[in-house]
Design a protein around this motif. Structure first.
Motif, PDB file in Angstrom:
ATOM      1  N   ARG A 267      30.220  14.414 -14.211  1.00  0.00           N
ATOM      2  CA  ARG A 267      30.342  15.892 -13.349  1.00  0.00           C
ATOM      3  C   ARG A 267      31.079  16.998 -13.706  1.00  0.00           C
ATOM      4  O   ARG A 267      30.464  17.578 -13.738  1.00  0.00           O
ATOM      5  CB  ARG A 267      30.539  14.854 -11.812  1.00  0.00           C
ATOM      6  N   ARG A 322      19.710  11.087  -7.998  1.00  0.00           N
ATOM      7  CA  ARG A 322      21.023  11.500  -7.141  1.00  0.00           C
ATOM      8  C   ARG A 322      22.393  11.297  -7.474  1.00  0.00           C
ATOM      9  O   ARG A 322      23.198  11.412  -6.974  1.00  0.00           O
ATOM     10  CB  ARG A 322      20.681   9.710  -5.842  1.00  0.00           C
ATOM     11  N   GLU A 324      26.101  13.690  -7.837  1.00  0.00           N
ATOM     12  CA  GLU A 324      26.008  14.300  -7.444  1.00  0.00           C
ATOM     13  C   GLU A 324      26.369  15.380  -8.526  1.00  0.00           C
ATOM     14  O   GLU A 324      26.378  17.173  -7.560  1.00  0.00           O
ATOM     15  CB  GLU A 324      27.730  13.984  -7.028  1.00  0.00           C
ATOM     16  N   TRP A 327      24.444  18.543  -7.134  1.00  0.00           N
ATOM     17  CA  TRP A 327      24.237  19.193  -6.023  1.00  0.00           C
ATOM     18  C   TRP A 327      25.739  20.869  -6.571  1.00  0.00           C
ATOM     19  O   TRP A 327      25.993  21.085  -5.612  1.00  0.00           O
ATOM     20  CB  TRP A 327      25.477  18.574  -4.862  1.00  0.00           C
TER      21      TRP A 327
END
Length: 427
Positions: A267, A322, A324, A327
Motif C-alpha cells: 500500500r 478491498r 486499503e 482508500w
C-alpha cells in the motif's frame, strides 16, 4: 441519464468537467468485459463509487494476460482453430459490454476504453508472448468505427493504444488509423495513448497530433525503476506541446515485482508512486491498480495462461477490491479537490539531496511529499504560509511550525511513522 463530458482546460494542464477542474481518479479494470459477471460488476461499481473513483480503464477487447474466466464470450467470431475472425464482430459481446458501460455511467463513472492493446498489433513487444492471430490492418477501421459508433453516446475517453512501444511504421499505422477513425466518428472525444512502462518518447506524428488530448504514461511494476514515477511525469510536463499529464499505471497494490523478482508492492509503495507522480508534473490525476482487479481473478482460476511478464498469482477480485490502498488514492482526490491542487506545478524548492521528496506549488499553496521522515530544508521564505502535516496512513492532521532564516526555511521532522504530505497555505 446525464453523462459527464470532459474537455481540456484552456491552459492545457488539467481536464475539466462542466468548466471546473476535474481530478482524474481511475481504477484499472482491464478484463471486466470478458471476466466479470453482471452481478459482480454491480458489486464492484458500488464499492468504487463509494470510494470516490470517477474513471474506469477497461480493455474493449480480451486482455491477453487476464486471469482465466468462467464467462465464455469473445468480441469476434472464432475460426475452427480457435483464432479470431476479425471481420466478424460478436454482437452479443458488445451488447453485454455496452450494458456494463451503461451501469458504470449511471453511477457517475467515465469509461476509458482501450481500442487496440499491443498484442493485437504486429511487431510490438507482446509479440514474443503471443505470436499469432494479429488483427489484419484492413480490419482496424471497421472494428474501431463500430466500437466508436456504439460507445460514444456514453462520452468515454478513448485509449487508442494499450501498453505499446511503437516499434515500427507498420505498428504505428494501426494506431494512427484508429485515431483517425475516432476523430472522424466522434470528433469531440477525449483521446490518449496508453504506452509501455517506462517509455517516455512518443513518435513525432503522435506527439504533435491534435487528436491526442493528454499525456498518459506508466511507471510500471519493475522494482528497479520506481523512480520513473516522478522522472517521466517531469519529462512530459516540460514537453513543447502542453497537455495534462497522468500516470495511468503506477505499481499496482500487491502485484509482484515484474520479471519474476521476489516481492510485492505494498500500500505504501502504491501511495508513494502516486504522490511522486502528482507533484512532479502529473497533477491532472492518477490511476490506481489492485492485483486481482485488473485481471479479474477468481480463486481457483488460472493466471498467466499465456506466459507473460513474470507476475506472481493475483488475489481473488473480491479481496483485491478491498485493499486499503484504494482508500489512500481516494484520499488523494479529497485533498486535491479540497485544497484546489488539480494541475499543480512542480516546484524546485527542496534543498535535501534526494529526488524522493517532491514539491509542487500554485499561487497560494505549497505541497511537499516526504516518504521517509526527516527535516526538510527549502530555498524559500515561507513566513507568509501556515502549514499542516498530514499522516497519509492514518489520515491525521497536525499543525506544523516552520522556521525561516536568511531566505531559507526548515520543516522539522514530524512525529508520524509513515509518509506525509505537508501543505502550506498563504495567509
Amino acid at each position: 441519464m446525464i453523462m459527464a463530458k470532459l474537455s481540456v482546460a484552456e491552459h492545457g494542464r488539467t481536464l475539466t468537467l462542466n468548466d471546473k477542474p476535474f481530478f482524474y481518479l481511475a481504477d484499472t479494470v482491464w478484463s471486466a468485459f470478458t471476466n466479470a459477471s453482471i452481478e459482480e460488476w454491480a458489486e464492484y461499481l458500488d464499492v468504487r463509487k463509494m470510494q470516490g473513483f470517477n474513471v474506469l480503464q477497461i480493455n474493449l477487447l480480451r486482455q491477453w494476460d487476464a486471469s482465466g474466466s468462467d464467462i465464455q464470450i469473445d468480441p469476434f467470431s472464432l475460426n475452427k482453430d480457435g483464432s479470431y475472425d476479425y471481420y466478424s464482430l460478436n454482437e452479443e459481446y458488445f451488447e453485454r459490454a455496452e450494458q456494463m458501460v451503461g451501469m458504470a455511467v449511471q453511477r457517475g463513472f467515465i469509461p476509458a476504453l482501450v481500442l487496440l492493446w499491443c498484442n493485437y498489433v504486429p511487431d510490438t513487444w507482446a509479440g514474443m508472448f503471443q505470436k499469432d492471430n494479429k488483427m489484419p490492418f484492413d480490419a482496424v477501421e471497421p472494428y474501431v468505427r463500430y466500437a466508436v459508433e456504439r460507445f460514444s453516446k456514453y462520452n468515454p475517453i478513448y485509449f487508442i493504444s494499450g501498453d505499446t512501444d511503437f516499434p515500427s511504421e507498420r505498428a504505428n499505422a494501426y494506431y494512427m488509423k484508429a485515431l483517425e477513425v475516432v476523430q472522424a466518428v466522434s470528433p469531440e472525444s477525449i483521446n490518449t495513448l496508453h504506452i509501455q512502462g517506462r517509455l517516455r518518447d512518443l513518435p513525432e506524428e503522435f506527439e504533435n497530433h491534435d487528436g491526442l488530448d493528454f499525456y498518459m504514461y506508466q511507471s510500471g511494476h519493475n522494482s528497479q525503476f520506481q523512480f520513473m514515477a516522478h522522472e517521466i511525469a517531469q519529462h512530459f510536463y516540460t514537453r513543447p506541446r502542453t497537455r495534462p499529464v497522468i500516470n495511468g499505471e503506477p505499481c499496482y497494490e500487491q502485484i509482484s515485482y515484474s520479471r519474476n523478482v521476489y516481492g510485492r508492492y505494498s500500500r505504501f509503495d502504491a501511495r508513494k508512486a502516486a504522490w511522486q507522480s502528482l507533484l512532479a508534473g502529473g497533477g491532472a490525476g492518477i490511476t490506481y491498480g489492485a492485483h486481482g482487479i485488473w485481471s479479474w481473478h477468481k480463486q481457483g482460476q488460472k493466471f498467466g495462461i499465456v506466459e507473460g511478464e513474470g507476475f506472481d498469482a493475483p488475489y481473488d477480485w473480491r479481496d483485491a477490491l478491498r485493499f486499503e490502498g484504494a482508500w489512500d488514492y481516494a484520499f488523494i482526490k479529497y485533498l486535491f479537490e479540497s485544497y484546489n491542487l488539480v494541475g499543480i506545478s512542480p516546484a524546485d524548492m527542496v534543498l535535501n539531496e534526494t529526488p524522493e521528496i517532491r514539491a509542487a506549488a500554485n499561487d497560494d499553496t505549497i505541497v511537499l511529499y516526504i516518504p521517509v521522515n526527516t527535516r526538510v530544508r527549502l530555498n524559500r521564505d515561507v513566513r507568509d504560509y501556515t502549514f499542516t502535516t498530514i499522516d497519509l496512513e492514518k489520515k491525521r492532521f497536525a499543525v506544523t511550525e516552520v522556521a525561516t532564516k536568511d531566505g531559507k526555511s526548515v520543516i522539522p521532522m514530524h512525529r508520524f511513522e509513515q509518509d506525509v504530505v505537508v501543505i502550506g497555505q498563504r495567509k
